[in-house]
Scaffold this motif. Structure first.
Motif, PDB file in Angstrom:
ATOM      1  N   LEU A  87       0.817  -1.204   0.000  1.00  0.00           N
ATOM      2  CA  LEU A  87       0.000   0.000   0.000  1.00  0.00           C
ATOM      3  C   LEU A  87       0.857   1.262   0.000  1.00  0.00           C
ATOM      4  O   LEU A  87       0.424   2.302  -0.501  1.00  0.00           O
ATOM      5  CB  LEU A  87      -0.921  -0.005   1.222  1.00  0.00           C
ATOM      6  N   GLY A  88       2.057   1.195   0.553  1.00  0.00           N
ATOM      7  CA  GLY A  88       2.942   2.351   0.493  1.00  0.00           C
ATOM      8  C   GLY A  88       3.332   2.703  -0.933  1.00  0.00           C
ATOM      9  O   GLY A  88       3.445   3.872  -1.293  1.00  0.00           O
ATOM     10  N   ARG A  89       3.541   1.679  -1.756  1.00  0.00           N
ATOM     11  CA  ARG A  89       3.870   1.944  -3.161  1.00  0.00           C
ATOM     12  C   ARG A  89       2.644   2.438  -3.918  1.00  0.00           C
ATOM     13  O   ARG A  89       2.748   3.326  -4.781  1.00  0.00           O
ATOM     14  CB  ARG A  89       4.394   0.652  -3.797  1.00  0.00           C
ATOM     15  N   LEU A  90       1.467   1.897  -3.601  1.00  0.00           N
ATOM     16  CA  LEU A  90       0.253   2.344  -4.284  1.00  0.00           C
ATOM     17  C   LEU A  90      -0.080   3.791  -3.957  1.00  0.00           C
ATOM     18  O   LEU A  90      -0.677   4.488  -4.772  1.00  0.00           O
ATOM     19  CB  LEU A  90      -0.921   1.440  -3.896  1.00  0.00           C
ATOM     20  N   ALA A  91       0.303   4.255  -2.759  1.00  0.00           N
ATOM     21  CA  ALA A  91      -0.014   5.623  -2.362  1.00  0.00           C
ATOM     22  C   ALA A  91       0.738   6.669  -3.178  1.00  0.00           C
ATOM     23  O   ALA A  91       0.388   7.851  -3.130  1.00  0.00           O
ATOM     24  CB  ALA A  91       0.278   5.812  -0.876  1.00  0.00           C
ATOM     25  N   LYS A  92       1.762   6.258  -3.926  1.00  0.00           N
ATOM     26  CA  LYS A  92       2.552   7.204  -4.713  1.00  0.00           C
ATOM     27  C   LYS A  92       2.066   7.334  -6.157  1.00  0.00           C
ATOM     28  O   LYS A  92       2.606   8.131  -6.916  1.00  0.00           O
ATOM     29  CB  LYS A  92       4.016   6.777  -4.706  1.00  0.00           C
ATOM     30  N   LEU A  93       1.067   6.540  -6.554  1.00  0.00           N
ATOM     31  CA  LEU A  93       0.589   6.554  -7.939  1.00  0.00           C
ATOM     32  C   LEU A  93      -0.434   7.666  -8.132  1.00  0.00           C
ATOM     33  O   LEU A  93      -1.087   8.115  -7.189  1.00  0.00           O
ATOM     34  CB  LEU A  93      -0.034   5.200  -8.287  1.00  0.00           C
TER      35      LEU A  93
END
Length: 579
Positions: free
Chosen positions: A203-209
């Protein structure tokens, strides 16, 4: 040079320097005896006895040399080390007697740590006048006379007040609040051994999209809406309103059971969902509790559903708080009962704040879920909209409005009505004491404790195109009773303004949804389950058998067709999830 010339030069040298000395007997060289020692370092033989009783100073490469040999100047870089010994006091010069080692100890030379007021030198400075006054006071005390003057007493009192004030200030800063122990949460669904994990998303990576999505296109509108009663804008703590029950019927139909979506699936769209499911996916990085949705791929089309027996439609309470509710199941403050109470209030209040006698606003099509046996439908309007997300993904979703209102110019606008409930008054933020005077502080506390729930409401309102989001503040009439509630106030927001206030980015939500859909499209048609991990910030995709979650028997609640009603006498909340 001839031999005669050489003799002349030698004679002249003898004349100048005198005759050579007479050579005496030669002394022979005697080699001294060198002692060889293989088991020690240092002098050996007779020389060893010289150093036998002398103390030995240990030396290592880390020790500094004496000042006379210190050519680097490091000893003078700090003012505190300028006159300090290079070898320091300690165990280096300690003498240990094997016979009396147990009874011998060095004097502790470490400086005693000073207290708080000893460190603050400026607080303990005493003038010469005070010193002489103290000496005179001691003399007077010996003669039985008054020892302190009025001015001295005032100085003493002021000094004591100053010390107490600083003690309170620093004691508050040093107070340590222990963190709550981590609770091992359970997943929203039992993961079977036959399920195959396909992908795991951080979810941390998804929050940057982030992606841009064009404005939607309305495909179909249906239902009937009531007008909002503006009299509830004047509700205050002193003019509270009681929350009554309601017999209206609410319908939470999943995606594949919606007849309108089945009809729209014949078109060009290839992804279908509801606004509640989309809001859960778009706000997945804010959720703490576990949740799950079912994704069915039929050909090149994907249907995002919820399970029939899931708690997906129940609202959470203080999900993102530092101290979420953890009472046992027998208490009315247990997380499950609080969830049922919040859902009950959210639906009941949304119908109470409407004008019941005034004719409502009708969409071109009727409510597709009307059932005469269930009674009168609640005020709701459905708007089916289509978005082009990109990479060939065309999404169709069913969104909802709760009411309509008239603005100052007489124009009609759509709105959503949601409820925030106070179940246990906080001594520092009691709504009955703070709501009328410090509403901003109350709202900030709710945004912190219920960040995920409010973000979902905001996303649902933006997807539906509502121009207003009305929040109602509801509190228990008695904290020990979960059946009687009071409306203490209301507050209206524009969904975009509230999204900016809670730092919610709709572009990031579209990117998360697109990433999830693209991941499912990589696999063969079948049934998938998307689960939010209960203890980690991870979203997992499982491949499950086709008959998973299928049930031929309808539940008793579905057969009875129960609507929303008040809790029973034993404190149990009714099942409010009608399909």
């Amino acid at each position: 040079m001839t031999d005669a010339e050489v003799d002349d030069v030698a004679a002249e040298l003898v004349y100048l320097t005198g005759p050579p000395p007479t050579q005496g007997p030669r002394v022979p060289f005697v080699c001294p005896n060198v002692h060889s020692v293989s088991n020690m370092w240092g002098p050996a033989g007779p020389a060893a006895r010289v150093y036998e009783d002398m103390p030995y100073q240990p030396f290592s490469k880390a020790d500094r040399l004496g000042k006379a040999a210190d050519i680097t100047g490091t000893a003078f870089q700090s003012r505190g080390n300028r006159f300090q010994s290079m070898f320091g006091a300690g165990d280096a010069y300690g003498y240990y007697d094997e016979s009396g080692e147990k009874s011998f100890s060095l004097v502790h030379s470490k400086k005693k740590p000073e207290g708080f007021f000893q460190r603050r030198k400026w607080q303990n400075r005493t003038s010469r006048r005070d010193l002489f006054a103290a000496r005179d006071d001691r003399r007077l005390a010996g003669m039985g006379m008054q020892t302190l003057s009025k001015a001295a007493k005032n100085r003493d009192r002021d000094r004591s007040r100053l010390e107490r004030r600083y003690q309170k200030r620093w004691a508050g800063r040093r107070r340590f609040t222990p963190r709550a122990e981590a609770v091992e949460r359970q997943a929203s669904v039992d993961i079977k051994s036959s399920w195959q994990i396909l992908e795991e998303m951080d979810l941390g990576r998804l929050a940057k999209l982030s992606i841009d999505v064009a404005a939607p296109k309305d495909l179909l509108t249906c239902g009937e809406l009531k007008f909002y009663d503006k009299g509830f804008d004047r509700v205050t703590v002193k003019q509270e309103r009681t929350v009554p029950g309601t017999n209206k019927a609410f319908h939470n139909v999943t995606t594949t059971d919606d007849p309108n979506i089945r009809e729209l699936a014949k078109g060009e769209a290839n992804v279908f969902a509801t606004d509640a499911i989309l809001a859960a996916i778009m706000c997945c990085n804010r959720s703490v509790y576990s949740w799950d949705i079912v994704a069915q791929r039929v050909g090149d089309k994907i249907f995002l559903d919820k399970r029939d027996d899931s708690d997906f439609d129940f609202l959470t309470v203080n999900e993102t708080s530092h101290a979420p509710p953890t009472a046992d199941t027998d208490s009315i403050d247990a997380p499950e009962r609080l969830s049922m109470e919040a859902t009950y209030l959210n639906r009941t209040v949304s119908q109470q704040v409407l004008q019941q006698k005034t004719p409502g606003y009708k969409f071109p099509s009727a409510n597709p879920f009307t059932d005469e046996e269930e009674g009168e439908d609640a005020s709701v309007g459905y708007r089916y909209r289509q978005w082009n997300i990109g990479t060939g993904i065309k999404l169709v979703a069913r969104t909802e409005h709760d009411a309509v209102y008239k603005d100052k110019e007489g124009r009609t606008g759509f709105m959503n009505i949601k409820t925030m409930n106070e179940w246990k008054p906080d001594p520092k933020m009691d709504w009955r004491n703070k709501l009328d005077t410090q509403r901003g502080a109350v709202l900030a506390t709710e945004l912190k404790n219920n960040a995920c729930k409010i973000a979902r409401w905001t996303i649902s309102s933006m997807l539906a195109g509502s121009s207003k989001l009305q929040l109602a503040y509801v509190s228990r009439a008695n904290p020990a009773d979960n059946r009687q509630h009071k409306i203490l106030g209301t507050q209206a927001f524009k969904p975009k303004d509230l999204a900016a206030q809670v730092n919610l980015n709709l572009k990031n939500g579209w990117a998360i949804l697109k990433t999830l859909v693209e991941s499912i499209m990589k696999y063969e048609p079948g049934k998938f389950v998307v689960i939010k991990d209960p203890n980690k910030a991870v979203l997992r995709i499982y491949s499950v058998p086709a008959n998973t979650f299928d049930s031929d028997d309808d539940s008793d609640d579905d057969e009875d067709g129960l609507g929303v009603r008040l809790p029973s006498d034993d404190g149990e909340m009714p099942n409010m999830m009608n399909a």
